[in-house]
Motif scaffolding. Structure first.
Motif, PDB file in Angstrom:
ATOM      1  N   ALA A 289       0.834  -1.207   0.000  1.00 51.44           N
ATOM      2  CA  ALA A 289       0.000   0.000   0.000  1.00 51.44           C
ATOM      3  C   ALA A 289       0.866   1.252   0.000  1.00 51.44           C
ATOM      4  O   ALA A 289       0.557   2.235  -0.704  1.00 51.44           O
ATOM      5  N   LEU A 290       1.971   1.228   0.749  1.00 52.11           N
ATOM      6  CA  LEU A 290       2.886   2.366   0.786  1.00 52.11           C
ATOM      7  C   LEU A 290       3.533   2.592  -0.575  1.00 52.11           C
ATOM      8  O   LEU A 290       3.656   3.736  -1.044  1.00 52.11           O
ATOM      9  N   ALA A 291       3.952   1.507  -1.228  1.00 54.74           N
ATOM     10  CA  ALA A 291       4.568   1.635  -2.548  1.00 54.74           C
ATOM     11  C   ALA A 291       3.571   2.170  -3.574  1.00 54.74           C
ATOM     12  O   ALA A 291       3.926   2.988  -4.432  1.00 54.74           O
ATOM     13  N   ALA A 292       2.322   1.731  -3.478  1.00 51.85           N
ATOM     14  CA  ALA A 292       1.287   2.253  -4.375  1.00 51.85           C
ATOM     15  C   ALA A 292       1.070   3.742  -4.125  1.00 51.85           C
ATOM     16  O   ALA A 292       0.924   4.534  -5.071  1.00 51.85           O
ATOM     17  N   GLY A 293       1.062   4.140  -2.849  1.00 47.17           N
ATOM     18  CA  GLY A 293       0.909   5.557  -2.536  1.00 47.17           C
ATOM     19  C   GLY A 293       2.069   6.388  -3.060  1.00 47.17           C
ATOM     20  O   GLY A 293       1.867   7.496  -3.589  1.00 47.17           O
ATOM     21  N   GLY A 294       3.287   5.862  -2.934  1.00 49.31           N
ATOM     22  CA  GLY A 294       4.447   6.567  -3.475  1.00 49.31           C
ATOM     23  C   GLY A 294       4.393   6.698  -4.983  1.00 49.31           C
ATOM     24  O   GLY A 294       4.754   7.743  -5.543  1.00 49.31           O
ATOM     25  N   THR A 295       3.911   5.650  -5.646  1.00 52.38           N
ATOM     26  CA  THR A 295       3.760   5.698  -7.102  1.00 52.38           C
ATOM     27  C   THR A 295       2.737   6.749  -7.507  1.00 52.38           C
ATOM     28  O   THR A 295       2.948   7.515  -8.453  1.00 52.38           O
ATOM     29  N   SER A 322       9.333   3.530  -6.095  1.00 50.09           N
ATOM     30  CA  SER A 322       8.010   3.057  -5.667  1.00 50.09           C
ATOM     31  C   SER A 322       7.457   1.997  -6.612  1.00 50.09           C
ATOM     32  O   SER A 322       6.984   0.941  -6.168  1.00 50.09           O
ATOM     33  N   SER A 323       7.512   2.259  -7.914  1.00 51.48           N
ATOM     34  CA  SER A 323       6.962   1.301  -8.871  1.00 51.48           C
ATOM     35  C   SER A 323       7.828   0.056  -8.970  1.00 51.48           C
ATOM     36  O   SER A 323       7.327  -1.034  -9.257  1.00 51.48           O
ATOM     37  N   GLY A 324       9.138   0.189  -8.728  1.00 54.22           N
ATOM     38  CA  GLY A 324      10.003  -0.984  -8.743  1.00 54.22           C
ATOM     39  C   GLY A 324       9.669  -1.969  -7.640  1.00 54.22           C
ATOM     40  O   GLY A 324       9.850  -3.184  -7.793  1.00 54.22           O
ATOM     41  N   ALA A 325       9.175  -1.456  -6.512  1.00 50.47           N
ATOM     42  CA  ALA A 325       8.802  -2.335  -5.396  1.00 50.47           C
ATOM     43  C   ALA A 325       7.475  -3.046  -5.627  1.00 50.47           C
ATOM     44  O   ALA A 325       7.188  -4.056  -4.973  1.00 50.47           O
ATOM     45  N   LEU A 326       6.659  -2.538  -6.548  1.00 51.97           N
ATOM     46  CA  LEU A 326       5.312  -3.094  -6.729  1.00 51.97           C
ATOM     47  C   LEU A 326       5.304  -4.565  -7.163  1.00 51.97           C
ATOM     48  O   LEU A 326       4.583  -5.377  -6.551  1.00 51.97           O
ATOM     49  N   ALA A 389      -4.180   2.397  -3.850  1.00 53.35           N
ATOM     50  CA  ALA A 389      -3.407   2.516  -2.614  1.00 53.35           C
ATOM     51  C   ALA A 389      -4.329   2.570  -1.407  1.00 53.35           C
ATOM     52  O   ALA A 389      -4.065   1.950  -0.361  1.00 53.35           O
ATOM     53  N   VAL A 390      -5.439   3.307  -1.537  1.00 55.21           N
ATOM     54  CA  VAL A 390      -6.429   3.385  -0.451  1.00 55.21           C
ATOM     55  C   VAL A 390      -7.043   2.007  -0.196  1.00 55.21           C
ATOM     56  O   VAL A 390      -7.187   1.570   0.959  1.00 55.21           O
ATOM     57  N   ALA A 391      -7.388   1.305  -1.264  1.00 55.71           N
ATOM     58  CA  ALA A 391      -7.983  -0.029  -1.117  1.00 55.71           C
ATOM     59  C   ALA A 391      -7.008  -1.005  -0.463  1.00 55.71           C
ATOM     60  O   ALA A 391      -7.380  -1.793   0.415  1.00 55.71           O
ATOM     61  N   LEU A 392      -5.749  -0.950  -0.872  1.00 56.96           N
ATOM     62  CA  LEU A 392      -4.744  -1.832  -0.282  1.00 56.96           C
ATOM     63  C   LEU A 392      -4.507  -1.488   1.183  1.00 56.96           C
ATOM     64  O   LEU A 392      -4.339  -2.381   2.024  1.00 56.96           O
TER      65      LEU A 392
END
Length: 414
Positions: A289-295, A322-326, A389-392
Protein backbone atom coordinates in the motif's frame (compact mmCIF):
# COMPACT_ATOMS: atom_id res chain seq x y z
CA UNK A 1 25.85 -25.48 -2.95
CA UNK A 2 22.34 -26.59 -3.73
CA UNK A 3 22.14 -29.68 -5.89
CA UNK A 4 19.28 -30.80 -8.08
CA UNK A 5 18.62 -33.70 -5.81
CA UNK A 6 18.24 -31.59 -2.70
CA UNK A 7 15.03 -30.00 -1.58
CA UNK A 8 15.80 -26.49 -0.44
CA UNK A 9 18.27 -24.43 1.54
CA UNK A 10 18.26 -24.58 5.33
CA UNK A 11 15.24 -22.71 6.66
CA UNK A 12 17.32 -19.75 7.84
CA UNK A 13 19.01 -19.07 4.51
CA UNK A 14 17.98 -18.25 0.99
CA UNK A 15 18.63 -20.96 -1.65
CA UNK A 16 20.89 -18.57 -3.56
CA UNK A 17 21.96 -20.83 -6.46
CA UNK A 18 18.35 -21.68 -7.29
CA UNK A 19 17.17 -18.09 -6.95
CA UNK A 20 19.97 -16.69 -9.11
CA UNK A 21 19.28 -19.17 -11.91
CA UNK A 22 15.55 -18.41 -11.76
CA UNK A 23 16.45 -14.70 -11.77
CA UNK A 24 18.42 -15.27 -14.96
CA UNK A 25 15.32 -16.93 -16.38
CA UNK A 26 13.24 -13.82 -15.62
CA UNK A 27 15.96 -11.70 -17.26
CA UNK A 28 15.52 -13.81 -20.39
CA UNK A 29 11.73 -13.50 -20.26
CA UNK A 30 11.64 -9.72 -19.94
CA UNK A 31 14.33 -9.27 -22.58
CA UNK A 32 12.31 -11.50 -24.92
CA UNK A 33 9.14 -9.50 -24.32
CA UNK A 34 10.70 -6.10 -24.92
CA UNK A 35 13.21 -7.05 -27.63
CA UNK A 36 11.14 -5.73 -30.57
CA UNK A 37 11.22 -2.25 -29.03
CA UNK A 38 15.04 -2.36 -28.99
CA UNK A 39 15.32 -3.40 -32.64
CA UNK A 40 12.24 -1.61 -33.96
CA UNK A 41 13.65 0.22 -37.04
CA UNK A 42 15.93 -2.60 -38.15
CA UNK A 43 13.33 -5.34 -37.63
CA UNK A 44 10.69 -3.32 -39.48
CA UNK A 45 13.03 -2.86 -42.41
CA UNK A 46 14.06 -6.51 -42.42
CA UNK A 47 10.49 -7.78 -42.42
CA UNK A 48 9.22 -5.13 -44.83
CA UNK A 49 6.57 -3.63 -42.54
CA UNK A 50 6.11 -0.25 -40.89
CA UNK A 51 7.19 0.35 -37.30
CA UNK A 52 3.67 0.38 -35.90
CA UNK A 53 3.16 -3.23 -37.00
CA UNK A 54 6.46 -4.28 -35.47
CA UNK A 55 5.50 -2.53 -32.24
CA UNK A 56 2.34 -4.65 -32.15
CA UNK A 57 4.55 -7.68 -31.50
CA UNK A 58 4.80 -6.52 -27.87
CA UNK A 59 1.00 -6.23 -27.58
CA UNK A 60 0.52 -9.62 -29.23
CA UNK A 61 2.97 -11.05 -26.70
CA UNK A 62 1.04 -9.67 -23.73
CA UNK A 63 -2.27 -10.93 -25.10
CA UNK A 64 -0.86 -14.41 -25.67
CA UNK A 65 0.42 -14.57 -22.08
CA UNK A 66 -3.02 -13.61 -20.74
CA UNK A 67 -4.82 -16.21 -22.85
CA UNK A 68 -2.38 -19.11 -22.49
CA UNK A 69 -1.24 -19.00 -18.85
CA UNK A 70 -4.18 -20.73 -17.12
CA UNK A 71 -4.70 -23.53 -19.67
CA UNK A 72 -0.99 -24.37 -19.74
CA UNK A 73 -0.70 -24.34 -15.95
CA UNK A 74 -3.61 -26.78 -15.74
CA UNK A 75 -2.05 -28.93 -18.45
CA UNK A 76 1.19 -29.43 -16.50
CA UNK A 77 -0.41 -29.72 -13.04
CA UNK A 78 1.41 -32.24 -10.85
CA UNK A 79 4.63 -32.25 -12.87
CA UNK A 80 8.03 -31.35 -11.45
CA UNK A 81 8.15 -27.57 -11.88
CA UNK A 82 11.88 -27.62 -12.59
CA UNK A 83 11.22 -29.70 -15.68
CA UNK A 84 8.34 -27.41 -16.68
CA UNK A 85 10.58 -24.34 -16.33
CA UNK A 86 13.38 -25.94 -18.34
CA UNK A 87 11.05 -27.05 -21.15
CA UNK A 88 9.41 -23.62 -21.26
CA UNK A 89 12.87 -22.07 -21.66
CA UNK A 90 13.60 -24.53 -24.47
CA UNK A 91 10.41 -23.41 -26.21
CA UNK A 92 11.36 -19.75 -25.68
CA UNK A 93 14.73 -20.48 -27.27
CA UNK A 94 13.07 -22.14 -30.26
CA UNK A 95 10.66 -19.22 -30.59
CA UNK A 96 13.51 -16.70 -30.51
CA UNK A 97 15.48 -18.63 -33.10
CA UNK A 98 12.40 -18.87 -35.32
CA UNK A 99 11.97 -15.11 -35.03
CA UNK A 100 15.61 -14.60 -35.95
CA UNK A 101 15.11 -16.71 -39.09
CA UNK A 102 11.62 -15.42 -39.93
CA UNK A 103 11.34 -14.58 -43.64
CA UNK A 104 8.05 -12.71 -43.21
CA UNK A 105 6.14 -10.71 -40.63
CA UNK A 106 3.50 -13.45 -40.30
CA UNK A 107 6.13 -16.03 -39.35
CA UNK A 108 7.54 -13.61 -36.76
CA UNK A 109 4.07 -13.13 -35.25
CA UNK A 110 3.55 -16.89 -34.99
CA UNK A 111 6.93 -17.39 -33.37
CA UNK A 112 6.23 -14.62 -30.87
CA UNK A 113 2.87 -16.12 -29.89
CA UNK A 114 4.53 -19.47 -29.14
CA UNK A 115 7.25 -17.75 -27.11
CA UNK A 116 4.72 -15.71 -25.15
CA UNK A 117 2.74 -18.82 -24.24
CA UNK A 118 5.93 -20.43 -22.97
CA UNK A 119 6.77 -17.35 -20.93
CA UNK A 120 3.30 -17.26 -19.34
CA UNK A 121 3.86 -20.82 -18.14
CA UNK A 122 7.43 -19.91 -17.14
CA UNK A 123 6.34 -16.98 -14.97
CA UNK A 124 3.68 -19.06 -13.23
CA UNK A 125 5.96 -22.04 -12.65
CA UNK A 126 8.90 -19.97 -11.42
CA UNK A 127 6.71 -18.08 -8.93
CA UNK A 128 5.17 -21.28 -7.63
CA UNK A 129 8.53 -23.02 -7.33
CA UNK A 130 10.04 -20.15 -5.35
CA UNK A 131 7.05 -20.19 -2.99
CA UNK A 132 7.52 -23.93 -2.47
CA UNK A 133 11.28 -23.64 -1.92
CA UNK A 134 11.30 -21.22 1.01
CA UNK A 135 9.38 -20.65 4.26
CA UNK A 136 6.90 -17.80 4.24
CA UNK A 137 9.17 -15.41 6.14
CA UNK A 138 11.72 -15.62 3.32
CA UNK A 139 9.21 -15.39 0.48
CA UNK A 140 9.40 -11.63 -0.11
CA UNK A 141 13.21 -11.67 -0.21
CA UNK A 142 13.25 -14.67 -2.52
CA UNK A 143 10.73 -13.14 -4.94
CA UNK A 144 12.75 -9.91 -4.92
CA UNK A 145 15.93 -11.81 -5.88
CA UNK A 146 14.19 -13.59 -8.75
CA UNK A 147 12.51 -10.41 -9.97
CA UNK A 148 15.86 -8.65 -9.82
CA UNK A 149 16.55 -10.50 -13.06
CA UNK A 150 13.40 -9.04 -14.59
CA UNK A 151 14.50 -5.55 -13.56
CA UNK A 152 17.91 -6.10 -15.13
CA UNK A 153 16.09 -7.23 -18.26
CA UNK A 154 14.47 -3.80 -18.44
CA UNK A 155 17.62 -1.87 -17.47
CA UNK A 156 20.28 -3.87 -19.35
CA UNK A 157 18.60 -6.39 -21.64
CA UNK A 158 17.03 -3.90 -24.03
CA UNK A 159 20.12 -1.64 -24.32
CA UNK A 160 22.38 -4.66 -24.87
CA UNK A 161 20.08 -5.93 -27.59
CA UNK A 162 20.19 -2.50 -29.21
CA UNK A 163 24.01 -2.58 -29.19
CA UNK A 164 24.06 -6.06 -30.73
CA UNK A 165 21.61 -4.91 -33.38
CA UNK A 166 23.78 -1.94 -34.34
CA UNK A 167 26.84 -4.17 -34.55
CA UNK A 168 25.57 -7.30 -36.32
CA UNK A 169 21.83 -6.90 -36.98
CA UNK A 170 18.48 -7.55 -35.34
CA UNK A 171 18.43 -11.24 -36.24
CA UNK A 172 21.62 -11.76 -34.25
CA UNK A 173 19.94 -10.19 -31.21
CA UNK A 174 17.14 -12.78 -31.34
CA UNK A 175 19.65 -15.58 -31.95
CA UNK A 176 21.62 -14.44 -28.90
CA UNK A 177 18.44 -14.54 -26.83
CA UNK A 178 17.81 -18.10 -28.04
CA UNK A 179 21.28 -19.14 -26.90
CA UNK A 180 20.79 -17.49 -23.51
CA UNK A 181 17.47 -19.28 -22.98
CA UNK A 182 19.05 -22.64 -23.82
CA UNK A 183 21.92 -22.08 -21.39
CA UNK A 184 19.51 -21.12 -18.61
CA UNK A 185 17.39 -24.21 -19.35
CA UNK A 186 20.44 -26.40 -18.79
CA UNK A 187 21.30 -24.58 -15.56
CA UNK A 188 17.74 -25.02 -14.28
CA UNK A 189 18.07 -28.77 -14.75
CA UNK A 190 21.50 -28.88 -13.08
CA UNK A 191 21.26 -26.33 -10.27
CA UNK A 192 17.71 -25.45 -9.20
CA UNK A 193 16.64 -27.36 -6.09
CA UNK A 194 13.68 -29.71 -5.89
CA UNK A 195 10.71 -28.37 -3.92
CA UNK A 196 10.12 -30.03 -0.54
CA UNK A 197 7.83 -33.05 -0.78
CA UNK A 198 5.31 -31.50 1.62
CA UNK A 199 4.70 -28.60 -0.75
CA UNK A 200 4.33 -30.92 -3.71
CA UNK A 201 1.83 -33.17 -1.98
CA UNK A 202 -0.28 -30.28 -0.79
CA UNK A 203 -0.48 -28.78 -4.26
CA UNK A 204 -4.14 -28.76 -5.22
CA UNK A 205 -5.19 -31.29 -2.55
CA UNK A 206 -6.82 -29.07 0.04
CA UNK A 207 -4.25 -29.62 2.78
CA UNK A 208 -4.37 -27.71 6.01
CA UNK A 209 -2.41 -24.66 7.07
CA UNK A 210 1.21 -24.60 5.96
CA UNK A 211 3.48 -24.52 8.99
CA UNK A 212 5.80 -22.20 7.13
CA UNK A 213 3.26 -19.46 6.55
CA UNK A 214 -0.29 -18.37 5.82
CA UNK A 215 -2.68 -20.56 3.87
CA UNK A 216 -6.14 -19.72 2.61
CA UNK A 217 -8.75 -20.24 5.30
CA UNK A 218 -11.83 -18.50 3.99
CA UNK A 219 -11.75 -19.35 0.31
CA UNK A 220 -10.06 -17.56 -2.56
CA UNK A 221 -11.79 -14.21 -1.94
CA UNK A 222 -8.79 -12.30 -0.49
CA UNK A 223 -6.49 -13.58 -3.24
CA UNK A 224 -8.95 -12.56 -5.96
CA UNK A 225 -9.58 -9.16 -4.34
CA UNK A 226 -5.87 -8.33 -4.14
CA UNK A 227 -5.31 -9.54 -7.70
CA UNK A 228 -8.10 -7.28 -8.98
CA UNK A 229 -6.75 -4.27 -7.09
CA UNK A 230 -3.23 -4.93 -8.35
CA UNK A 231 -4.58 -5.18 -11.90
CA UNK A 232 -6.11 -1.70 -11.65
CA UNK A 233 -2.91 -0.38 -10.07
CA UNK A 234 -0.87 -1.73 -12.99
CA UNK A 235 -3.22 -0.11 -15.50
CA UNK A 236 -2.45 3.29 -13.97
CA UNK A 237 1.29 2.77 -13.64
CA UNK A 238 1.93 1.13 -17.01
CA UNK A 239 -0.38 3.55 -18.76
CA UNK A 240 1.96 6.36 -17.75
CA UNK A 241 5.09 4.26 -18.29
CA UNK A 242 4.08 3.64 -21.90
CA UNK A 243 4.92 7.30 -22.56
CA UNK A 244 7.84 7.58 -20.15
CA UNK A 245 10.25 8.89 -22.81
CA UNK A 246 7.93 11.82 -23.55
CA UNK A 247 7.00 12.48 -19.92
CA UNK A 248 10.61 12.82 -18.72
CA UNK A 249 11.87 14.99 -21.60
CA UNK A 250 11.90 18.23 -19.57
CA UNK A 251 13.77 17.04 -16.45
CA UNK A 252 16.08 14.97 -18.64
CA UNK A 253 17.51 18.16 -20.10
CA UNK A 254 19.59 18.73 -16.95
CA UNK A 255 21.34 15.35 -17.27
CA UNK A 256 24.22 14.47 -19.61
CA UNK A 257 22.79 12.15 -22.23
CA UNK A 258 19.27 13.50 -21.83
CA UNK A 259 16.41 11.01 -21.97
CA UNK A 260 18.70 7.96 -22.23
CA UNK A 261 20.39 8.88 -18.96
CA UNK A 262 17.04 9.59 -17.33
CA UNK A 263 15.76 6.15 -18.34
CA UNK A 264 18.90 4.63 -16.81
CA UNK A 265 18.24 6.60 -13.60
CA UNK A 266 14.66 5.32 -13.59
CA UNK A 267 15.89 1.75 -14.08
CA UNK A 268 18.43 2.00 -11.26
CA UNK A 269 15.77 3.51 -8.99
CA UNK A 270 13.49 0.58 -9.88
CA UNK A 271 16.25 -1.84 -8.92
CA UNK A 272 16.51 -0.07 -5.56
CA UNK A 273 12.76 -0.51 -5.17
CA UNK A 274 13.14 -4.27 -5.68
CA UNK A 275 15.87 -4.37 -3.02
CA UNK A 276 13.69 -2.44 -0.56
CA UNK A 277 10.76 -4.76 -1.27
CA UNK A 278 12.93 -7.72 -0.33
CA UNK A 279 14.20 -5.96 2.78
CA UNK A 280 10.81 -4.88 4.16
CA UNK A 281 8.51 -7.34 2.40
CA UNK A 282 7.71 -9.41 5.49
CA UNK A 283 4.98 -6.80 6.09
CA UNK A 284 3.83 -7.28 2.54
CA UNK A 285 0.33 -5.79 2.53
CA UNK A 286 1.08 -2.45 4.25
CA UNK A 287 4.36 -2.01 2.38
CA UNK A 288 2.55 -2.68 -0.92
CA UNK A 289 0.00 0.00 0.00
CA UNK A 290 2.89 2.37 0.79
CA UNK A 291 4.57 1.63 -2.55
CA UNK A 292 1.29 2.25 -4.37
CA UNK A 293 0.91 5.56 -2.54
CA UNK A 294 4.45 6.57 -3.48
CA UNK A 295 3.76 5.70 -7.10
CA UNK A 296 0.58 7.80 -7.08
CA UNK A 297 2.44 10.73 -5.53
CA UNK A 298 5.18 10.49 -8.14
CA UNK A 299 2.69 10.32 -10.99
CA UNK A 300 0.95 13.39 -9.66
CA UNK A 301 4.33 15.11 -9.44
CA UNK A 302 5.00 14.29 -13.08
CA UNK A 303 2.25 16.77 -13.96
CA UNK A 304 4.50 19.52 -12.57
CA UNK A 305 7.94 18.44 -13.80
CA UNK A 306 8.31 21.72 -15.66
CA UNK A 307 8.37 23.66 -12.37
CA UNK A 308 12.08 22.90 -11.95
CA UNK A 309 14.16 20.24 -13.74
CA UNK A 310 15.88 19.08 -10.53
CA UNK A 311 12.48 18.55 -8.91
CA UNK A 312 11.53 16.58 -12.00
CA UNK A 313 14.54 14.29 -11.57
CA UNK A 314 13.57 13.69 -7.92
CA UNK A 315 10.02 12.85 -8.96
CA UNK A 316 11.25 10.34 -11.55
CA UNK A 317 13.49 8.72 -8.92
CA UNK A 318 10.52 8.42 -6.55
CA UNK A 319 8.47 6.90 -9.37
CA UNK A 320 11.21 4.37 -10.09
CA UNK A 321 11.72 3.32 -6.48
CA UNK A 322 8.01 3.06 -5.67
CA UNK A 323 6.96 1.30 -8.87
CA UNK A 324 10.00 -0.98 -8.74
CA UNK A 325 8.80 -2.33 -5.40
CA UNK A 326 5.31 -3.09 -6.73
CA UNK A 327 5.94 -6.37 -8.65
CA UNK A 328 7.75 -8.32 -5.91
CA UNK A 329 5.36 -7.11 -3.21
CA UNK A 330 2.25 -7.83 -5.30
CA UNK A 331 3.47 -11.28 -6.31
CA UNK A 332 4.41 -12.13 -2.73
CA UNK A 333 1.01 -11.10 -1.38
CA UNK A 334 -0.93 -12.99 -4.06
CA UNK A 335 1.12 -16.14 -3.43
CA UNK A 336 0.70 -15.82 0.33
CA UNK A 337 -3.05 -15.40 0.12
CA UNK A 338 -3.27 -18.35 -2.25
CA UNK A 339 -1.24 -20.58 0.04
CA UNK A 340 0.06 -24.03 -0.92
CA UNK A 341 -3.45 -25.31 -1.71
CA UNK A 342 -3.95 -22.73 -4.45
CA UNK A 343 -0.33 -22.43 -5.54
CA UNK A 344 -1.04 -23.17 -9.21
CA UNK A 345 -3.94 -20.73 -9.36
CA UNK A 346 -2.17 -17.87 -7.59
CA UNK A 347 1.00 -18.31 -9.63
CA UNK A 348 -0.98 -18.33 -12.89
CA UNK A 349 -2.84 -15.18 -11.88
CA UNK A 350 0.43 -13.25 -11.70
CA UNK A 351 1.46 -13.25 -15.39
CA UNK A 352 -2.17 -12.75 -16.40
CA UNK A 353 -2.72 -9.68 -14.22
CA UNK A 354 0.65 -8.11 -15.07
CA UNK A 355 0.36 -8.56 -18.82
CA UNK A 356 -3.30 -7.57 -18.73
CA UNK A 357 -2.39 -4.42 -16.82
CA UNK A 358 0.28 -3.56 -19.37
CA UNK A 359 -2.04 -4.10 -22.32
CA UNK A 360 -5.06 -2.26 -20.88
CA UNK A 361 -2.92 0.54 -19.45
CA UNK A 362 -1.21 1.17 -22.78
CA UNK A 363 -4.54 1.18 -24.62
CA UNK A 364 -6.24 3.60 -22.23
CA UNK A 365 -3.16 5.83 -22.12
CA UNK A 366 -3.18 6.04 -25.91
CA UNK A 367 -6.80 7.20 -25.78
CA UNK A 368 -5.98 9.88 -23.17
CA UNK A 369 -2.95 11.10 -25.12
CA UNK A 370 -4.93 11.23 -28.36
CA UNK A 371 -7.45 13.53 -26.73
CA UNK A 372 -5.26 15.78 -24.60
CA UNK A 373 -1.61 15.09 -25.30
CA UNK A 374 1.03 13.50 -23.07
CA UNK A 375 0.60 16.24 -20.47
CA UNK A 376 -2.94 15.04 -19.78
CA UNK A 377 -1.77 11.55 -18.74
CA UNK A 378 -0.11 11.82 -15.28
CA UNK A 379 -3.10 13.11 -13.31
CA UNK A 380 -5.65 10.42 -14.28
CA UNK A 381 -2.93 7.77 -13.88
CA UNK A 382 -2.21 9.13 -10.38
CA UNK A 383 -5.90 9.03 -9.47
CA UNK A 384 -6.21 5.40 -10.56
CA UNK A 385 -3.13 4.35 -8.59
CA UNK A 386 -4.12 6.41 -5.52
CA UNK A 387 -7.50 4.65 -5.45
CA UNK A 388 -5.79 1.28 -5.32
CA UNK A 389 -3.41 2.52 -2.61
CA UNK A 390 -6.43 3.38 -0.45
CA UNK A 391 -7.98 -0.03 -1.12
CA UNK A 392 -4.74 -1.83 -0.28
CA UNK A 393 -4.33 0.21 2.87
CA UNK A 394 -7.87 -0.58 3.96
CA UNK A 395 -7.35 -4.30 3.57
CA UNK A 396 -3.75 -4.45 4.77
CA UNK A 397 -4.52 -5.58 8.31
CA UNK A 398 -6.83 -8.40 7.25
CA UNK A 399 -4.45 -9.60 4.55
CA UNK A 400 -1.54 -9.56 7.01
CA UNK A 401 -3.33 -11.71 9.60
CA UNK A 402 -1.84 -15.22 9.84
CA UNK A 403 -4.03 -17.98 8.46
CA UNK A 404 -4.93 -19.60 11.82
CA UNK A 405 -6.28 -16.26 13.07
CA UNK A 406 -8.31 -15.78 9.90
CA UNK A 407 -9.70 -19.28 10.28
CA UNK A 408 -10.70 -18.64 13.88
CA UNK A 409 -12.41 -15.42 12.86
CA UNK A 410 -14.38 -17.13 10.12
CA UNK A 411 -15.36 -19.99 12.47
CA UNK A 412 -16.52 -17.59 15.16
CA UNK A 413 -18.54 -15.62 12.63
CA UNK A 414 -20.23 -18.79 11.46
Amino acid sequence: MTTPGSSSAPSGRLPWPSLLILGTATFSMVTAEMLPTAVLPQMSSGLGVDESRTGLLVSVWAAAVVVASFPLVRLVAGRDRRSVIAVALDVLAASSLATALAPTYGVAVGARVVGAAAVGLLWASANAHVADLVPDRLLARSIAVVLGGATLGMVLGTPLASLVTRAVGWRAAFAGLALLALVVAVLVRLVVARAPAVAATRQGHGAGTDAAGPAPAAGPGPMIAVTAIVGVLLVGHYGAYTYVTRIVEVPADVLPGGVSTMLLVFGLASALGVVLAGRYGTRTAPVLALAAGGTALALLGLAAVEVHPVVGVAVVVLWGVSSGALPPLAQTLILRLGGPERRATSSALIPVVFNGGIAVGAALASWVVAGGGVGALPVPAAVVVATTAVALGAGARAWSTPAPARAATVTAAG
